[in-house]
Design a protein around this motif. Sequence first.
Motif, PDB file in Angstrom:
ATOM      1  N   GLY A 100       2.292   0.351  -2.692  1.00  0.00           N
ATOM      2  CA  GLY A 100       2.219   1.303  -3.792  1.00  0.00           C
ATOM      3  C   GLY A 100       1.076   0.958  -4.716  1.00  0.00           C
ATOM      4  O   GLY A 100       0.611   1.801  -5.497  1.00  0.00           O
ATOM      5  N   ALA A 101       0.630  -0.278  -4.639  1.00  0.00           N
ATOM      6  CA  ALA A 101      -0.568  -0.783  -5.311  1.00  0.00           C
ATOM      7  C   ALA A 101      -1.221  -1.781  -4.356  1.00  0.00           C
ATOM      8  O   ALA A 101      -0.593  -2.264  -3.418  1.00  0.00           O
ATOM      9  CB  ALA A 101      -0.226  -1.441  -6.640  1.00  0.00           C
ATOM     10  N   TRP A 102      -2.480  -2.080  -4.602  1.00  0.00           N
ATOM     11  CA  TRP A 102      -3.218  -2.970  -3.711  1.00  0.00           C
ATOM     12  C   TRP A 102      -3.224  -4.399  -4.234  1.00  0.00           C
ATOM     13  O   TRP A 102      -3.418  -4.631  -5.431  1.00  0.00           O
ATOM     14  CB  TRP A 102      -4.664  -2.510  -3.549  1.00  0.00           C
ATOM     15  N   THR A 103      -3.017  -5.360  -3.323  1.00  0.00           N
ATOM     16  CA  THR A 103      -3.233  -6.780  -3.584  1.00  0.00           C
ATOM     17  C   THR A 103      -4.287  -7.253  -2.601  1.00  0.00           C
ATOM     18  O   THR A 103      -4.061  -7.218  -1.388  1.00  0.00           O
ATOM     19  CB  THR A 103      -1.947  -7.599  -3.402  1.00  0.00           C
ATOM     20  N   VAL A 104      -5.437  -7.662  -3.112  1.00  0.00           N
ATOM     21  CA  VAL A 104      -6.558  -8.052  -2.258  1.00  0.00           C
ATOM     22  C   VAL A 104      -6.573  -9.561  -2.106  1.00  0.00           C
ATOM     23  O   VAL A 104      -6.460 -10.304  -3.093  1.00  0.00           O
ATOM     24  CB  VAL A 104      -7.894  -7.555  -2.841  1.00  0.00           C
ATOM     25  N   ILE A 105      -6.690 -10.025  -0.864  1.00  0.00           N
ATOM     26  CA  ILE A 105      -6.755 -11.451  -0.555  1.00  0.00           C
ATOM     27  C   ILE A 105      -8.215 -11.827  -0.320  1.00  0.00           C
ATOM     28  O   ILE A 105      -8.905 -11.153   0.455  1.00  0.00           O
ATOM     29  CB  ILE A 105      -5.932 -11.786   0.703  1.00  0.00           C
TER      30      ILE A 105
END
Length: 372
Positions: free
Chosen positions: A221-226
């Motif tokens: 629902g939202a982005w988490t960038v690694i």
Amino acid sequence: MRRRVFVRGIATTGAGLAVPAALTGTAAMAAPRSASAAASWREVPAPGGQPASRLYGVAAAGADLAWAVGTQGLDNTSDGTAIALSWDGTAWTPTDLSHLTYATLRSVAVSPSGGAAWAVGTDTAGHDQLLAWDGTTWRETSFPGRGEAGTQVTDVAAGPDGRFWASGRHGGRAGLLKGDGKAWRWCRPLPDEAAPTPAGVHVTPGGEVWVFGDVIARWDGAWTVIPRLLGIRASVSGLLPVAHDDIWLTGWAYGIGGPAGKPPGVRLEHWDGTEWNGVKAPFGVGMLTSIVGDADGRPDRISGWDFWDQKRAHYLRWDGTAWVSERGPETPSVALPVALARIPGTDGGLWSVGTTSFYPYPPAQNRVERFG
């Protein structure tokens, strides 16, 4: 010309894979390394296709239903035409695609229930397309931005709830398509407007959705960038998120100066929640081309091409503590596995598909192996 990618990150242009020609002949075979043979991997006959032919993607709904897709008729000036093979529990059979003007199919996904299937391909005009299996053949399907300049669809994956996900690009932004079997819509794009187009998408058994390639990120629902560890001459071919602090990444990388005159080195990385750590693989020169988890999403197998012993696929098996060598059957030429798929409903069964040559000549042929 935009960069074409296919699932697990290997280029599909007519010239073949980016490995120096001088390194794929007799000299490359002269220094084999010892490894235990894998008695449980066996070749499964598959239609060869028009030379040169390669398989780029595979997916299975069960022991008696699977799909493999790729391209055939490759030469030094043409991208060839798309192929799709179906498995009925006994044999692989080609599907008639004469109604499509496609250069390649590079990814396929099958619902874990019901057998609904989707594929990603590129038509002869250079447009990425989504195709649905209608029970008889593959048909193009509509999605927002289809056929528009700047729209890309690079990979497709099935979720445990029957939904499908496709990585790509739309409206100048990298992102993710979500499909419910009836319609597709783009999710909110990655927050960085300059984020590169992801090459692949992975859905965990728990339903988490990840994209990977030159960007690695989780969508909920939202982005988490690694952060991505590999350098500019590196390719990411697979991602296996076991937990947020336990992620495996596979690929390969070239040294300074790029691929000219030298083979790539395998890359195996592990994310511990804070940073990426390089992990020593059982072989170091070659490519890791795909990674797959078991039914619970835990590490299972990695497929690879071993520069020093090219006549057998070099798989890596997770033994609970480390990745160990597991070899496929010997071939007359080259064994290059490109994609892996778990076979639901079996005791650890796997499909492996790929090709027998990096180049159109000598003619590359489809290669299919099965474990279990």
